[in-house]
Design a protein around this motif. Structure first.
Motif, PDB file in Angstrom:
ATOM      1  N   LEU A  88       6.552  -6.777  -3.221  1.00 47.36           N
ATOM      2  CA  LEU A  88       6.563  -6.802  -4.685  1.00 47.36           C
ATOM      3  C   LEU A  88       7.981  -6.634  -5.209  1.00 47.36           C
ATOM      4  O   LEU A  88       8.407  -7.338  -6.130  1.00 47.36           O
ATOM      5  CB  LEU A  88       5.673  -5.691  -5.251  1.00 47.36           C
ATOM      6  CG  LEU A  88       4.163  -5.868  -5.133  1.00 47.36           C
ATOM      7  CD1 LEU A  88       3.449  -4.660  -5.729  1.00 47.36           C
ATOM      8  CD2 LEU A  88       3.685  -7.147  -5.814  1.00 47.36           C
ATOM      9  N   LYS A  89       8.711  -5.705  -4.623  1.00 50.84           N
ATOM     10  CA  LYS A  89      10.085  -5.441  -5.049  1.00 50.84           C
ATOM     11  C   LYS A  89      10.958  -6.674  -4.813  1.00 50.84           C
ATOM     12  O   LYS A  89      11.719  -7.091  -5.679  1.00 50.84           O
ATOM     13  CB  LYS A  89      10.638  -4.246  -4.254  1.00 50.84           C
ATOM     14  CG  LYS A  89      11.700  -3.439  -4.984  1.00 50.84           C
ATOM     15  CD  LYS A  89      12.132  -2.241  -4.161  1.00 50.84           C
ATOM     16  CE  LYS A  89      11.016  -1.211  -3.999  1.00 50.84           C
ATOM     17  NZ  LYS A  89      11.462  -0.022  -3.241  1.00 50.84           N
ATOM     18  N   ASN A  90      10.808  -7.276  -3.629  1.00 53.61           N
ATOM     19  CA  ASN A  90      11.628  -8.435  -3.292  1.00 53.61           C
ATOM     20  C   ASN A  90      11.254  -9.672  -4.111  1.00 53.61           C
ATOM     21  O   ASN A  90      12.129 -10.446  -4.494  1.00 53.61           O
ATOM     22  CB  ASN A  90      11.506  -8.749  -1.798  1.00 53.61           C
ATOM     23  CG  ASN A  90      12.195  -7.704  -0.936  1.00 53.61           C
ATOM     24  OD1 ASN A  90      12.906  -6.838  -1.447  1.00 53.61           O
ATOM     25  ND2 ASN A  90      11.984  -7.754   0.360  1.00 53.61           N
ATOM     26  N   TYR A  91       9.974  -9.833  -4.389  1.00 53.77           N
ATOM     27  CA  TYR A  91       9.544 -10.971  -5.202  1.00 53.77           C
ATOM     28  C   TYR A  91       9.888 -10.769  -6.677  1.00 53.77           C
ATOM     29  O   TYR A  91       9.762 -11.698  -7.471  1.00 53.77           O
ATOM     30  CB  TYR A  91       8.036 -11.205  -5.046  1.00 53.77           C
ATOM     31  CG  TYR A  91       7.662 -12.161  -3.931  1.00 53.77           C
ATOM     32  CD1 TYR A  91       8.055 -11.911  -2.620  1.00 53.77           C
ATOM     33  CD2 TYR A  91       6.925 -13.302  -4.190  1.00 53.77           C
ATOM     34  CE1 TYR A  91       7.714 -12.777  -1.601  1.00 53.77           C
ATOM     35  CE2 TYR A  91       6.574 -14.181  -3.170  1.00 53.77           C
ATOM     36  CZ  TYR A  91       6.979 -13.913  -1.875  1.00 53.77           C
ATOM     37  OH  TYR A  91       6.644 -14.784  -0.867  1.00 53.77           O
ATOM     38  N   SER A  92      10.323  -9.562  -7.016  1.00 51.44           N
ATOM     39  CA  SER A  92      10.772  -9.286  -8.385  1.00 51.44           C
ATOM     40  C   SER A  92      12.279  -9.475  -8.523  1.00 51.44           C
ATOM     41  O   SER A  92      12.829  -9.348  -9.606  1.00 51.44           O
ATOM     42  CB  SER A  92      10.397  -7.856  -8.793  1.00 51.44           C
ATOM     43  OG  SER A  92       8.995  -7.698  -8.802  1.00 51.44           O
TER      44      SER A  92
ATOM     45  N   GLN B  95       2.962  -9.588   5.699  1.00 51.26           N
ATOM     46  CA  GLN B  95       2.729  -9.026   7.034  1.00 51.26           C
ATOM     47  C   GLN B  95       4.004  -8.440   7.628  1.00 51.26           C
ATOM     48  O   GLN B  95       3.959  -7.465   8.368  1.00 51.26           O
ATOM     49  CB  GLN B  95       2.150 -10.109   7.953  1.00 51.26           C
ATOM     50  CG  GLN B  95       0.709 -10.465   7.604  1.00 51.26           C
ATOM     51  CD  GLN B  95       0.196 -11.668   8.367  1.00 51.26           C
ATOM     52  OE1 GLN B  95       0.825 -12.722   8.388  1.00 51.26           O
ATOM     53  NE2 GLN B  95      -0.936 -11.516   9.022  1.00 51.26           N
ATOM     54  N   THR B  96       5.132  -9.038   7.277  1.00 52.10           N
ATOM     55  CA  THR B  96       6.410  -8.577   7.825  1.00 52.10           C
ATOM     56  C   THR B  96       6.943  -7.344   7.093  1.00 52.10           C
ATOM     57  O   THR B  96       7.426  -6.401   7.714  1.00 52.10           O
ATOM     58  CB  THR B  96       7.470  -9.704   7.735  1.00 52.10           C
ATOM     59  OG1 THR B  96       6.976 -10.862   8.402  1.00 52.10           O
ATOM     60  CG2 THR B  96       8.784  -9.282   8.367  1.00 52.10           C
ATOM     61  N   HIS B  97       6.825  -7.332   5.764  1.00 53.93           N
ATOM     62  CA  HIS B  97       7.501  -6.302   4.965  1.00 53.93           C
ATOM     63  C   HIS B  97       6.572  -5.288   4.312  1.00 53.93           C
ATOM     64  O   HIS B  97       7.043  -4.257   3.827  1.00 53.93           O
ATOM     65  CB  HIS B  97       8.339  -6.980   3.866  1.00 53.93           C
ATOM     66  CG  HIS B  97       9.402  -7.894   4.405  1.00 53.93           C
ATOM     67  ND1 HIS B  97      10.570  -7.438   4.956  1.00 53.93           N
ATOM     68  CD2 HIS B  97       9.455  -9.251   4.497  1.00 53.93           C
ATOM     69  CE1 HIS B  97      11.311  -8.463   5.355  1.00 53.93           C
ATOM     70  NE2 HIS B  97      10.652  -9.583   5.090  1.00 53.93           N
TER      71      HIS B  97
END
Length: 198
Positions: A183-187, A175-177
């Motif tokens: 997906l990019k950050n969780y990668s 909701q924030t990003h």
């Protein structure tokens, strides 16, 4: 193996894609953010699965080929139907093994959280309508704020608390990003341990 690397991974990608408003599976996996996340997600599933790594890798390559095949188009709406049942049948067992083997659940839970948002809002994040094909009881529970244990009707314990807390964090991050940034950050491993701020 089939349930984890074919059924579950297809469901995971469909869950992300309906939140993104993407119609076909091969269109989703063609995006760099989806492709990298899917590879890392399958690595996490392999780490959580008590079989030799080599067996997992054979399935992983087959799944990526199938997902990216434009000659066999499959809609994300079809694959995401009955996701509540699939969470119980294919996905929660992966989370249970991840918990017992101390494998991070963050990437495994993220697609479910993306689907929960699409069901709650009845739309992709760009506003395209999304009508979940699932049991009315599951849809009602989700729209009332249920996360994974609530959808499955699980009793509260340390394991379900860990799963639900990860799900809440993923929902907040999405909701924030937004989906692609998430997906990019969780990668990127370093960002996974950051506290999510609204």
């Amino acid at each position: 193996m089939k349930s984890r690397f074919l059924n579950a991974v297809h469901s995971f990608i469909a869950c992300l894609a309906v939140r993104a408003g993407i119609e076909y599976m091969h269109e989703a996996i063609a995006l760099p953010e989806f492709q990298l996340f899917t590879r890392l997600l399958m690595d996490d599933i392999a780490a959580a699965t008590p079989v030799p790594r080599q067996m997992c890798e054979q399935y992983m390559e087959q799944v990526l080929l199938r997902l990216s095949n434009e000659a066999l188009p499959d809609t994300t709406e079809r694959i995401s139907s009955e996701t509540a049942r699939k969470v119980g049948k294919y996905i929660f067992p992966i989370l249970q093994d991840a918990y017992s083997r101390k494998v991070s659940m963050k990437r495994i839970i993220l697609p479910v959280a993306a689907w929960l948002l699409a069901v709650r809002e009845e739309a992709s994040e760009s506003g395209q309508p999304y009508h979940a094909k699932d049991t009315q009881s599951a849809i009602t529970a989700i729209q009332e704020g249920a996360v994974i244990s609530g959808i499955l009707g699980l009793e509260n314990c340390e394991q379900t608390e860990v799963v639900d807390n990860e799900c809440h964090r993923a929902l907040q991050y999405l909701q924030t990003h937004g989906l692609l940034t998430t997906l990019k950050n969780y990668s990127e491993g370093g960002l996974l341990n950051e506290t999510v701020s609204a």
